[in-house]
Design a protein around this motif. Structure first.
Motif, mmCIF file in Angstrom:
data_model
loop_
_atom_site.group_PDB
_atom_site.id
_atom_site.type_symbol
_atom_site.label_atom_id
_atom_site.label_comp_id
_atom_site.label_asym_id
_atom_site.label_seq_id
_atom_site.Cartn_x
_atom_site.Cartn_y
_atom_site.Cartn_z
ATOM 1 N N LYS A 110 9.287 1.153 1.198
ATOM 2 C CA LYS A 110 8.145 2.076 1.301
ATOM 3 C C LYS A 110 7.933 2.731 -0.066
ATOM 4 O O LYS A 110 8.898 3.192 -0.687
ATOM 5 C CB LYS A 110 8.415 3.150 2.359
ATOM 6 C CG LYS A 110 7.260 4.120 2.565
ATOM 7 C CD LYS A 110 7.616 5.128 3.662
ATOM 8 C CE LYS A 110 6.475 6.089 3.939
ATOM 9 N NZ LYS A 110 6.824 7.073 4.997
ATOM 10 N N LYS A 147 0.838 -1.204 0.000
ATOM 11 C CA LYS A 147 0.000 0.000 0.000
ATOM 12 C C LYS A 147 0.870 1.250 0.000
ATOM 13 O O LYS A 147 1.991 1.248 0.529
ATOM 14 C CB LYS A 147 -0.914 0.008 1.224
ATOM 15 C CG LYS A 147 -1.939 -1.118 1.233
ATOM 16 C CD LYS A 147 -2.794 -1.066 2.482
ATOM 17 C CE LYS A 147 -3.810 -2.206 2.500
ATOM 18 N NZ LYS A 147 -4.619 -2.195 3.749
ATOM 19 N N LYS A 176 13.845 -3.068 4.463
ATOM 20 C CA LYS A 176 12.520 -2.432 4.463
ATOM 21 C C LYS A 176 12.246 -1.741 3.127
ATOM 22 O O LYS A 176 13.170 -1.366 2.392
ATOM 23 C CB LYS A 176 12.419 -1.416 5.612
ATOM 24 C CG LYS A 176 12.482 -2.062 6.988
ATOM 25 C CD LYS A 176 12.211 -1.055 8.096
ATOM 26 C CE LYS A 176 12.113 -1.734 9.457
ATOM 27 N NZ LYS A 176 11.764 -0.784 10.532
ATOM 28 N N GLY A 208 2.526 4.589 0.973
ATOM 29 C CA GLY A 208 2.857 5.284 2.212
ATOM 30 C C GLY A 208 3.115 4.410 3.413
ATOM 31 O O GLY A 208 3.405 4.917 4.493
ATOM 32 N N LYS A 209 3.037 3.095 3.256
ATOM 33 C CA LYS A 209 3.251 2.188 4.385
ATOM 34 C C LYS A 209 4.622 1.539 4.301
ATOM 35 O O LYS A 209 5.059 1.136 3.226
ATOM 36 C CB LYS A 209 2.164 1.109 4.406
ATOM 37 C CG LYS A 209 2.280 0.151 5.585
ATOM 38 C CD LYS A 209 1.139 -0.845 5.601
ATOM 39 C CE LYS A 209 1.304 -1.833 6.762
ATOM 40 N NZ LYS A 209 0.214 -2.825 6.800
ATOM 41 N N THR A 210 5.320 1.445 5.446
ATOM 42 C CA THR A 210 6.626 0.800 5.501
ATOM 43 C C THR A 210 6.454 -0.692 5.785
ATOM 44 O O THR A 210 5.721 -1.075 6.694
ATOM 45 C CB THR A 210 7.508 1.439 6.598
ATOM 46 O OG1 THR A 210 7.702 2.821 6.292
ATOM 47 C CG2 THR A 210 8.852 0.751 6.686
ATOM 48 N N TYR A 211 7.139 -1.514 4.986
ATOM 49 C CA TYR A 211 7.055 -2.969 5.136
ATOM 50 C C TYR A 211 8.430 -3.541 5.449
ATOM 51 O O TYR A 211 9.424 -3.163 4.841
ATOM 52 C CB TYR A 211 6.551 -3.618 3.842
ATOM 53 C CG TYR A 211 5.120 -3.295 3.510
ATOM 54 C CD1 TYR A 211 4.076 -4.128 3.908
ATOM 55 C CD2 TYR A 211 4.806 -2.149 2.784
ATOM 56 C CE1 TYR A 211 2.762 -3.824 3.595
ATOM 57 C CE2 TYR A 211 3.491 -1.841 2.473
ATOM 58 C CZ TYR A 211 2.479 -2.687 2.877
ATOM 59 O OH TYR A 211 1.173 -2.389 2.571
ATOM 60 N N GLU A 237 5.944 5.736 -2.160
ATOM 61 C CA GLU A 237 5.263 7.013 -1.964
ATOM 62 C C GLU A 237 4.812 7.595 -3.294
ATOM 63 O O GLU A 237 5.405 7.312 -4.350
ATOM 64 C CB GLU A 237 6.198 8.006 -1.267
ATOM 65 C CG GLU A 237 6.629 7.558 0.119
ATOM 66 C CD GLU A 237 7.615 8.504 0.756
ATOM 67 O OE1 GLU A 237 7.258 9.146 1.750
ATOM 68 O OE2 GLU A 237 8.736 8.614 0.248
#
Length: 201
Positions: A196, A151, A194, A153-156, A198
């Motif tokens: 992300k 998704k 990680k 804007g979400k950090t994974y 944007e």
């Protein structure tokens, strides 16, 4: 009554199918583990070190920005700068897909950390070599075997490389934030991969 129930059931199933298709089609990106890729097998055969790879597909690549980085922790404390990082976006193509990965190459007196994404590679970074007797290392993927939809804007967290002093190394649930914090506290060296995505500002 029975007929109404059947119609309701069919409508519910149809809405779930349509919803599932829409979510997949409209997702920003998908990522999945690729442990038996050509790259990882080459690393194993040549004994170059360790490589962890993913299949990555970015939709709306012409309108988004991707950030991939490796957080570094030593003895429970986060290092001020990431071990390595990549930022890219605004592709001329609407869709970009390819391999995304993190590797550790064994050199004579040190190690090199590498990070790459489709069509881009970060400069390898030197990692202090602490391998010795009584140090155990391991890698854990933070995502399952199925494709994960990312998704905006979400950090994974994609995975973690760890080194621990002692005669064993335990496993942690990387989907649980408390477990990740415990892992950081327990192990000597931690690298967290990680990502992300944007929207272009």
């Amino acid at each position: 009554m029975k007929k109404n129930f059947l119609i309701f059931s069919l409508l519910l199933i149809l809405s779930l199918i349509i919803s599932g298709c829409t979510n997949s089609k409209d997702s920003i990106a998908t990522i999945s583990v690729h442990p038996d890729s050509e790259h990882t097998n080459t690393f194993k055969k040549l004994n170059l070190g360790e490589l962890y790879e993913f299949d990555f597909k970015l939709n709306n690549a012409d309108k988004t920005w991707v950030n991939v980085w490796i957080e570094s922790y030593k003895d429970g404390k986060q290092e001020p700068q990431p071990l390595n990082e990549l930022s890219y976006g605004l592709s001329p193509n609407k869709v970009e897909k390819g391999n995304l990965g993190f590797g550790i190459i064994n050199a004579d007196d040190s190690r090199l950390g590498i990070l790459y994404a489709p069509n881009i590679t970060a400069t390898p970074q030197k990692i202090e070599k602490i391998h010795s007797v009584g140090v155990f290392s391991g890698w854990d993927y933070a995502i399952g075997e199925d494709k994960l939809e990312l998704k905006l804007g979400k950090t994974y967290l994609l995975g973690a490389y760890r080194e621990s002093k002692g005669n064993s190394i335990r496993t942690y649930d990387l989907q649980d934030e408390k477990e990740v914090k415990k892992m950081i506290k327990d192990d000597s060296i931690i690298f967290l991969l990680k990502i992300k995505i944007e929207k272009n500002k």
